[in-house]
Design a protein around this motif. Sequence first.
Motif, PDB file in Angstrom:
ATOM      1  N   TYR A 171       1.067  -0.917  -0.158  1.00 52.81           N
ATOM      2  CA  TYR A 171       0.290   0.207   0.176  1.00 52.81           C
ATOM      3  C   TYR A 171       1.027   1.206   0.065  1.00 52.81           C
ATOM      4  O   TYR A 171       0.961   2.175  -0.677  1.00 52.81           O
ATOM      5  N   LYS A 172       1.797   1.045   1.002  1.00 52.45           N
ATOM      6  CA  LYS A 172       2.690   2.239   1.664  1.00 52.45           C
ATOM      7  C   LYS A 172       3.474   2.698  -0.196  1.00 52.45           C
ATOM      8  O   LYS A 172       4.031   3.566  -1.020  1.00 52.45           O
ATOM      9  N   GLU A 173       3.603   2.049  -0.767  1.00 54.53           N
ATOM     10  CA  GLU A 173       5.169   2.157  -2.174  1.00 54.53           C
ATOM     11  C   GLU A 173       3.757   2.031  -3.344  1.00 54.53           C
ATOM     12  O   GLU A 173       4.323   3.237  -4.363  1.00 54.53           O
ATOM     13  N   CYS A 174       1.994   1.856  -3.573  1.00 52.13           N
ATOM     14  CA  CYS A 174       1.692   1.924  -4.125  1.00 52.13           C
ATOM     15  C   CYS A 174       0.953   3.703  -4.349  1.00 52.13           C
ATOM     16  O   CYS A 174       1.113   4.227  -5.327  1.00 52.13           O
ATOM     17  N   LEU A 175       1.497   3.925  -3.236  1.00 52.83           N
ATOM     18  CA  LEU A 175       0.911   5.413  -2.766  1.00 52.83           C
ATOM     19  C   LEU A 175       2.071   5.743  -3.441  1.00 52.83           C
ATOM     20  O   LEU A 175       1.967   7.844  -4.178  1.00 52.83           O
ATOM     21  N   ILE A 176       3.303   6.013  -2.848  1.00 55.80           N
ATOM     22  CA  ILE A 176       4.226   6.529  -3.166  1.00 55.80           C
ATOM     23  C   ILE A 176       4.141   7.072  -5.187  1.00 55.80           C
ATOM     24  O   ILE A 176       4.138   8.241  -5.545  1.00 55.80           O
ATOM     25  N   GLY A 177       4.301   6.108  -5.503  1.00 54.55           N
ATOM     26  CA  GLY A 177       4.284   5.167  -7.754  1.00 54.55           C
ATOM     27  C   GLY A 177       3.309   6.045  -7.968  1.00 54.55           C
ATOM     28  O   GLY A 177       2.586   7.157  -8.586  1.00 54.55           O
ATOM     29  N   LEU A 178       1.714   6.602  -6.756  1.00 57.18           N
ATOM     30  CA  LEU A 178       0.813   7.455  -7.205  1.00 57.18           C
ATOM     31  C   LEU A 178       0.934   8.462  -7.394  1.00 57.18           C
ATOM     32  O   LEU A 178       0.440   9.334  -8.421  1.00 57.18           O
ATOM     33  N   ARG A 179       1.445   9.215  -6.655  1.00 54.82           N
ATOM     34  CA  ARG A 179       1.965  10.617  -5.902  1.00 54.82           C
ATOM     35  C   ARG A 179       2.635  10.688  -6.634  1.00 54.82           C
ATOM     36  O   ARG A 179       2.840  12.212  -7.445  1.00 54.82           O
ATOM     37  N   LYS A 180       3.807   9.903  -7.507  1.00 49.40           N
ATOM     38  CA  LYS A 180       4.236  10.334  -8.738  1.00 49.40           C
ATOM     39  C   LYS A 180       3.902  10.893  -9.827  1.00 49.40           C
ATOM     40  O   LYS A 180       4.277  11.436 -10.953  1.00 49.40           O
ATOM     41  N   LEU A 181       2.987  10.537 -10.309  1.00 49.52           N
ATOM     42  CA  LEU A 181       2.163  10.662 -10.873  1.00 49.52           C
ATOM     43  C   LEU A 181       0.938  11.757 -11.760  1.00 49.52           C
ATOM     44  O   LEU A 181       0.868  12.790 -10.635  1.00 49.52           O
TER      45      LEU A 181
ATOM     46  N   LEU B  21     -11.452   0.061   0.627  1.00 47.57           N
ATOM     47  CA  LEU B  21      -9.379   0.831  -0.046  1.00 47.57           C
ATOM     48  C   LEU B  21      -9.532   1.253  -1.322  1.00 47.57           C
ATOM     49  O   LEU B  21      -8.495   2.830  -0.844  1.00 47.57           O
ATOM     50  N   ILE B  22     -10.420   1.600  -2.385  1.00 46.97           N
ATOM     51  CA  ILE B  22     -10.166   2.008  -3.628  1.00 46.97           C
ATOM     52  C   ILE B  22     -11.218   3.643  -2.872  1.00 46.97           C
ATOM     53  O   ILE B  22      -9.985   4.833  -3.223  1.00 46.97           O
ATOM     54  N   TYR B  23     -11.816   3.526  -2.263  1.00 52.41           N
ATOM     55  CA  TYR B  23     -12.216   4.919  -1.772  1.00 52.41           C
ATOM     56  C   TYR B  23     -11.300   5.734  -0.705  1.00 52.41           C
ATOM     57  O   TYR B  23     -11.120   7.175  -0.710  1.00 52.41           O
ATOM     58  N   LYS B  24     -10.143   4.998   0.306  1.00 53.07           N
ATOM     59  CA  LYS B  24      -9.025   5.490   0.866  1.00 53.07           C
ATOM     60  C   LYS B  24      -8.142   6.207   0.402  1.00 53.07           C
ATOM     61  O   LYS B  24      -7.496   7.236   0.115  1.00 53.07           O
ATOM     62  N   ILE B  25      -8.163   5.531  -0.951  1.00 49.25           N
ATOM     63  CA  ILE B  25      -6.881   5.826  -2.259  1.00 49.25           C
ATOM     64  C   ILE B  25      -7.157   7.026  -2.710  1.00 49.25           C
ATOM     65  O   ILE B  25      -6.425   8.065  -2.841  1.00 49.25           O
ATOM     66  N   TYR B  26      -8.574   6.935  -3.738  1.00 51.41           N
ATOM     67  CA  TYR B  26      -8.469   8.275  -4.498  1.00 51.41           C
ATOM     68  C   TYR B  26      -9.198   9.608  -3.384  1.00 51.41           C
ATOM     69  O   TYR B  26      -8.447  10.251  -3.987  1.00 51.41           O
TER      70      TYR B  26
END
Length: 123
Positions: A39-49, A78-83
Amino acid sequence: MNEKELLLGKKMIAAEGFDENKFETALSGFKTKDKATLYKECLIGLRKLDKQKQIRSISWLCVIANSDGFMDKEEWMLIYKIYDTELGLSLDDILKTQKELNKILHGKAFLAYGVNMGNKKEN
């Protein structure tokens, strides 16, 4: 993941022009990580986009999670938390992009969201 989600994931790879071997290698690497690290690594990647790529990524998550006809409560949360919480993205933008992705995949717009909240009668 079920078969329909895997099949739609393969369609996403083709639609986005990803290298299938690289994608499969990355997916295998994800399976070795615990959920918190992933989860942490995916957020890091998403935030770079940029914002549009974030929206498209979340829209793909929704389309794939909904491929079996509904999105279960855990997937939705999970999806709601992310977006919403993590990225501050607009639900309207995500829904619009989901419809575009469904047109690419199926030639028409399917239901953008079908959420099964798992409401069962308690005895």
